[in-house]
Design a protein around this motif. Sequence first.
Motif, mmCIF file in Angstrom:
data_model
loop_
_atom_site.group_PDB
_atom_site.id
_atom_site.type_symbol
_atom_site.label_atom_id
_atom_site.label_comp_id
_atom_site.label_asym_id
_atom_site.label_seq_id
_atom_site.Cartn_x
_atom_site.Cartn_y
_atom_site.Cartn_z
ATOM 1 N N PRO A 54 -0.716 9.499 -3.613
ATOM 2 C CA PRO A 54 -0.932 8.034 -3.598
ATOM 3 C C PRO A 54 -1.718 7.570 -4.808
ATOM 4 O O PRO A 54 -2.525 8.309 -5.377
ATOM 5 C CB PRO A 54 -1.721 7.817 -2.307
ATOM 6 N N GLU A 55 -1.482 6.309 -5.170
ATOM 7 C CA GLU A 55 -2.226 5.687 -6.259
ATOM 8 C C GLU A 55 -3.399 4.868 -5.729
ATOM 9 O O GLU A 55 -4.256 4.438 -6.511
ATOM 10 C CB GLU A 55 -1.287 4.812 -7.090
ATOM 11 N N HIS A 56 -3.423 4.640 -4.435
ATOM 12 C CA HIS A 56 -4.586 4.038 -3.784
ATOM 13 C C HIS A 56 -4.578 4.491 -2.329
ATOM 14 O O HIS A 56 -3.527 4.590 -1.698
ATOM 15 C CB HIS A 56 -4.568 2.518 -3.865
ATOM 16 N N LEU A 57 -5.772 4.767 -1.813
ATOM 17 C CA LEU A 57 -5.924 5.268 -0.445
ATOM 18 C C LEU A 57 -6.825 4.318 0.335
ATOM 19 O O LEU A 57 -7.943 4.015 -0.090
ATOM 20 C CB LEU A 57 -6.540 6.670 -0.476
ATOM 21 N N VAL A 58 -6.321 3.829 1.478
ATOM 22 C CA VAL A 58 -7.105 3.000 2.395
ATOM 23 C C VAL A 58 -7.442 3.838 3.618
ATOM 24 O O VAL A 58 -6.552 4.419 4.241
ATOM 25 C CB VAL A 58 -6.328 1.739 2.817
ATOM 26 N N ILE A 59 -8.714 3.891 3.965
ATOM 27 C CA ILE A 59 -9.160 4.667 5.126
ATOM 28 C C ILE A 59 -9.821 3.725 6.122
ATOM 29 O O ILE A 59 -10.804 3.047 5.786
ATOM 30 C CB ILE A 59 -10.159 5.769 4.717
ATOM 31 N N GLN A 60 -9.275 3.654 7.323
ATOM 32 C CA GLN A 60 -9.903 2.922 8.414
ATOM 33 C C GLN A 60 -10.762 3.929 9.179
ATOM 34 O O GLN A 60 -10.237 4.785 9.883
ATOM 35 C CB GLN A 60 -8.840 2.303 9.333
ATOM 36 N N VAL A 99 -12.867 1.179 5.028
ATOM 37 C CA VAL A 99 -13.358 0.174 5.961
ATOM 38 C C VAL A 99 -14.167 0.907 7.027
ATOM 39 O O VAL A 99 -13.634 1.744 7.756
ATOM 40 C CB VAL A 99 -12.212 -0.624 6.614
ATOM 41 N N LEU A 100 -15.459 0.615 7.105
ATOM 42 C CA LEU A 100 -16.350 1.265 8.062
ATOM 43 C C LEU A 100 -16.476 0.390 9.304
ATOM 44 O O LEU A 100 -17.037 -0.704 9.246
ATOM 45 C CB LEU A 100 -17.723 1.499 7.436
ATOM 46 N N HIS A 101 -15.971 0.891 10.427
ATOM 47 C CA HIS A 101 -15.982 0.115 11.667
ATOM 48 C C HIS A 101 -17.203 0.386 12.535
ATOM 49 O O HIS A 101 -17.371 -0.265 13.574
ATOM 50 C CB HIS A 101 -14.701 0.395 12.463
ATOM 51 N N ASN A 102 -18.038 1.352 12.142
ATOM 52 C CA ASN A 102 -19.249 1.640 12.914
ATOM 53 C C ASN A 102 -20.316 2.208 11.983
ATOM 54 O O ASN A 102 -20.476 3.422 11.860
ATOM 55 C CB ASN A 102 -18.951 2.624 14.055
ATOM 56 N N VAL A 103 -21.049 1.327 11.321
ATOM 57 C CA VAL A 103 -22.059 1.756 10.356
ATOM 58 C C VAL A 103 -23.323 2.258 11.052
ATOM 59 O O VAL A 103 -23.987 3.183 10.572
ATOM 60 C CB VAL A 103 -22.400 0.604 9.392
ATOM 61 N N GLN A 104 -23.661 1.682 12.201
ATOM 62 C CA GLN A 104 -24.875 2.112 12.902
ATOM 63 C C GLN A 104 -24.868 3.608 13.180
ATOM 64 O O GLN A 104 -25.893 4.283 13.098
ATOM 65 C CB GLN A 104 -25.030 1.344 14.216
ATOM 66 N N ASN A 105 -23.691 4.132 13.483
ATOM 67 C CA ASN A 105 -23.578 5.544 13.798
ATOM 68 C C ASN A 105 -23.894 6.420 12.594
ATOM 69 O O ASN A 105 -24.360 7.559 12.737
ATOM 70 C CB ASN A 105 -22.160 5.836 14.326
ATOM 71 N N LEU A 106 -23.660 5.908 11.390
ATOM 72 C CA LEU A 106 -23.953 6.674 10.173
ATOM 73 C C LEU A 106 -25.440 6.961 10.045
ATOM 74 O O LEU A 106 -25.848 8.031 9.592
ATOM 75 C CB LEU A 106 -23.466 5.902 8.946
ATOM 76 N N THR A 107 -26.262 6.008 10.445
ATOM 77 C CA THR A 107 -27.702 6.125 10.214
ATOM 78 C C THR A 107 -28.346 7.262 10.990
ATOM 79 O O THR A 107 -29.467 7.673 10.668
ATOM 80 C CB THR A 107 -28.407 4.807 10.567
#
Length: 371
Positions: free
Chosen positions: A92-98, A126-134
Amino acid sequence: MSFNHSSQSLSAPLRLAWISTWDVRCGIAEYSRFLLEQWPSQALPIRLFNDGRATPSKTRLKTNEIISHPCWMLGDDASLAPLFQALETYQPEHLVIQHQPSLITWQGLGELLEFAESRDIPCTVVLHNVQNLTVQSDVISLIQLLLAVKHLLVHTSADKKRLSDLGVRGNVAVFPHGAIAHAVTTVPARSITKATKEVRIGAYGFMLPHKGFLELVKAMGKLSAEWPDIRLRMVTSQYPIPESEVYLRQCRDANSLPDEQVEWHTDYLPNQQSLDLLRYCDLIVMPYLETTESASGALRNALASRAPVMVSPIAFFDEAGSAVLRANGRCADTLAVSIRDALMDLSLRKRVKGNARRWLRARDWTKMSLK
């Protein structure tokens, strides 16, 4: 979400790869479908690499063809090897990750980003749950990988601040969760008194414990003291896990209304059918418990029905602002009082319907797909 970069533009043939769930009961799958339905026309099909719960498919969404290729398993980092192989083949020339951590772990996302970086593939995540990262133990190494991402998108300003507090800045943008702005014709709010017949309360979302539907069912029993023939319309699809079946049974057992006054729509319905059921409700109630998710697709669909929506008083719903009503609490007693007060206040329900219309227009999927 622009993909313009030094060697490509949207007007040129672009091998676009998209990683997401697809064709399953999943909010992320619905998110991808809504966004891709409004996606600018591509000269080449969009290749969607989804998890193994669905079968391979070719789908025409307006001007684009979506070719899905199931090649990984939920929450299983070891299963990502076939995904890497498929991406290596497609180039791919661009990758989108949900990304949602119950679908692909943070460690799995890290492996994906390392793979893309080693092959010089620009990424939009696209990060759908940032709180979990912390709360991740290896958050420092993840931060370094996120800093190298071309476009890092979050749904709320609060999530952008969370990333900034971790040191992730410069490549982060707020990309609000899209919404359906023009799906149904508005049913005017009606005046409700204690003499009004067949007051109808709606609920919407997957049948899961954190949605708070059990408290709503109990609240309805209390409201029946004022409206004996009150109706409850549960547009609450079962989720394909045992907990959903157990929770549905608990809700049914807790119901004290006559059977003919409660509708249980527990099949996974097409979106338009759900909206048609919800639009005739006097009030839709979403009594969620706490959640670390960033944005609610269910809230947007409830608002798209153009019925007034009441939510529980949790930070998860802060983004909705004045487009929703807020209950004073989440227990059955408090919920019943909040619902009664909203039903008896016609001007309040009218005002929130107008606010919701403007809120939806600002987040229309057509607008979001062009960003």
